[in-house]
Enzyme design. Structure first.
Site, short mmCIF file in Angstrom:
data_model
loop_
_atom_site.label_atom_id
_atom_site.label_comp_id
_atom_site.label_asym_id
_atom_site.label_seq_id
_atom_site.Cartn_x
_atom_site.Cartn_y
_atom_site.Cartn_z
N ARG A 27 0.82 -1.22 0.00
CA ARG A 27 0.00 0.00 0.00
C ARG A 27 0.85 1.27 0.00
O ARG A 27 0.33 2.36 -0.22
CB ARG A 27 -0.99 0.02 1.18
CG ARG A 27 -2.01 1.15 1.07
CD ARG A 27 -3.12 1.06 2.10
NE ARG A 27 -2.63 0.81 3.43
CZ ARG A 27 -2.06 1.74 4.22
NH1 ARG A 27 -1.91 2.97 3.79
NH2 ARG A 27 -1.66 1.41 5.43
N TYR A 81 -15.09 10.57 -19.64
CA TYR A 81 -15.44 9.18 -19.33
C TYR A 81 -16.53 9.20 -18.25
O TYR A 81 -16.43 9.96 -17.27
CB TYR A 81 -14.18 8.45 -18.84
CG TYR A 81 -14.46 7.06 -18.34
CD1 TYR A 81 -14.77 6.04 -19.21
CD2 TYR A 81 -14.42 6.79 -16.98
CE1 TYR A 81 -15.04 4.76 -18.75
CE2 TYR A 81 -14.68 5.51 -16.52
CZ TYR A 81 -15.00 4.50 -17.40
OH TYR A 81 -15.27 3.25 -16.94
N ASP A 151 -6.36 12.47 -19.28
CA ASP A 151 -6.61 11.03 -19.32
C ASP A 151 -6.16 10.59 -20.72
O ASP A 151 -6.82 10.88 -21.72
CB ASP A 151 -8.11 10.77 -19.10
CG ASP A 151 -8.45 9.29 -19.05
OD1 ASP A 151 -7.71 8.49 -19.68
OD2 ASP A 151 -9.46 8.93 -18.42
N LYS A 176 -7.08 -0.82 -20.16
CA LYS A 176 -7.35 -0.74 -21.59
C LYS A 176 -6.08 -1.06 -22.39
O LYS A 176 -5.58 -2.16 -22.31
CB LYS A 176 -7.94 0.63 -21.92
CG LYS A 176 -9.01 1.11 -20.91
CD LYS A 176 -10.28 0.28 -20.94
CE LYS A 176 -11.22 0.56 -19.78
NZ LYS A 176 -11.59 1.94 -19.56
C1 LIG Z 1 -12.15 2.72 -18.56
C2 LIG Z 1 -11.75 4.14 -18.45
C3 LIG Z 1 -11.53 4.74 -17.20
C4 LIG Z 1 -11.73 4.01 -15.89
O1 LIG Z 1 -10.84 2.96 -15.75
P1 LIG Z 1 -11.11 1.65 -14.84
O2 LIG Z 1 -9.87 0.87 -15.02
O3 LIG Z 1 -12.34 1.00 -15.35
O4 LIG Z 1 -11.29 2.16 -13.44
C5 LIG Z 1 -11.12 6.06 -17.18
N1 LIG Z 1 -10.95 6.76 -18.32
C6 LIG Z 1 -11.17 6.23 -19.54
C7 LIG Z 1 -10.99 7.06 -20.75
C8 LIG Z 1 -11.58 4.90 -19.64
O5 LIG Z 1 -11.82 4.38 -20.85
#
Ligand SMILES: *Cc1c(COP(=O)(O)O)cnc(C)c1O
Length: 359
Positions: A27, A81, A151, A176
């Site tokens: 952690r 998102y 992001d 992703k």
């Molecule tokens: C999926 C996604 C998130 C969130 O991610 P998790 O791993 O599901 O918590 C944030 N931003 C974008 C652009 C995403 O596609």
């Protein structure tokens, strides 16, 4: 030693003193597997340091809680998102943080207030693949002492490295493209050493770290990131061009197409246009039937994996919006979003052909 794959260090406790002479604990974001994968992510994003989290949302929420306090104001890109939007609208505001949303490039400047501390971007955006001029946002923020966060999930560091364009902090859903195999949830934050040092205590307090086994999986995924993304760029470009000529399709949203409204900005700041695209059917009533006919592609949420996935945003990511709200942001019931995989491009196109042709 000399192992070509990092061993998985499962220990939750480490002797002290040790070579780093610190209290090592999962952690605390300082175990061997966490350090190895964080260093690779920092290198990929051209940052100095990184933290890896148990999900993209853990990374995003930790960054915002670490850098904002009651009375501060932050500007967010409007087409966020869904999870980020709900966090911002429902939780940040509960802690007395003011938020507003920028509709377009010019709106980022228009939304600034005397107490603005941070600008948050998503580019390319979901699901319309709009592109924000990152250098312009950095130029707006820097003289005012504002922090900028992006992001970078959709682009991946193979296609876009925002820190090199002046953005301060990159966040990822490593679930992703970074992992790329649809078998793991993870998140990441990459920035300068100084900014990561500001975020780290909050990360330790919130406790959303990634465990050693998942770090190993993410590190393994990263080894093929460039190959996967290059293939996905290529496949998405071919599919976008093919869809553009299809009579059942009225519009294709892909930053690599010359008629995309942000193509010039994308061409300037991205090395590749990515594996995400969306398109609109002439007949919205056909959307569910088209989705149901895919054989190679899967009708499924999420994105960035090796397999082609298709969704109807009006029924998935944007289902919580009222129909009028969806229309206002340009997400019609006829819109399909595609996360293009690494399959053979001709096979992908053949699947779309049979799915769009059948009546
Ligand atoms: C999926 C996604 C998130 C969130 O991610 P998790 O791993 O599901 O918590 C944030 N931003 C974008 C652009 C995403 O596609």
């Amino acid at each position: 030693m000399g192992a070509v794959a990092t061993p998985i260090f499962t220990a939750s406790s480490y002797a002290c003193p040790n070579p780093t002479n610190e209290n090592i604990y999962q952690r605390y974001f300082n175990t061997p597997n966490q350090r190895v994968v964080a260093a690779k992510l920092a290198a990929l994003e051209q940052g100095e340091d990184a933290l890896v989290f148990g999900s993209g949302m853990a990374a995003i929420t930790t960054v915002l809680f670490a850098l904002l306090k009651p009375g501060d104001h932050a500007v967010f890109q409007e087409d966020l998102y869904g999870g980020t939007y709900h966090f911002v609208a429902a939780e940040l505001t509960r802690f007395g943080i003011e938020v507003s949303f920028a509709r377009n490039q010019a709106d980022f400047a228009a939304q600034l207030r005397p107490n603005t501390k941070l600008i948050y971007i998503e580019s390319p955006s979901n699901p319309l693949l709009r592109v924000v001029d990152l250098a312009a946002v950095a130029a707006l923020a820097k003289p005012r002492g504002l922090l900028t966060v992006i992001d970078n999930t959709f682009a991946s560091p193979i296609n876009q490295t925002p820190l090199a364009l002046g953005i301060n902090i990159v966040v990822h859903s490593a679930t992703k493209y970074l992992n790329g195999h649809s078998d793991l949830n993870a998140g990441a934050v990459i920035a300068s050493r100084e900014i990561i040092a500001r975020i780290r205590p909050c990360a330790v307090n919130h406790g959303g770290m990634l465990d050693a086994h998942a770090c190993y999986m993410l590190e393994r995924g990263l080894k093929t990131l460039a190959l996967r993304v290059e293939r996905q760029n290529e496949n998405a470009g071919k599919l976008a061009q093919w869809l553009q000529r299809h009579p059942a399709v009225t519009r294709v949203n892909y930053p690599g197409l010359s008629d995309h409204p942000d193509h010039a900005i994308a061409a300037r700041q991205m090395r590749g246009f990515g594996g995400m695209l969306s398109f609109e059917l002439r007949d919205a009533a056909q959307a569910s039937a088209v989705l149901g006919r895919f054989k190679l592609a899967t009708a499924a949420l999420s994105l960035g994996g090796v397999e082609t996935l298709v969704t109807i945003p009006a029924k998935t990511s944007h289902v919580k919006l009222a129909a009028a709200e969806r229309a206002a942001v340009g997400i019609s019931d006829a819109l399909l979003r595609v996360s293009v995989g690494i399959e053979d491009a001709d096979d992908i196109i053949a699947d779309f052909e049979q799915s769009l042709a059948a009546r």
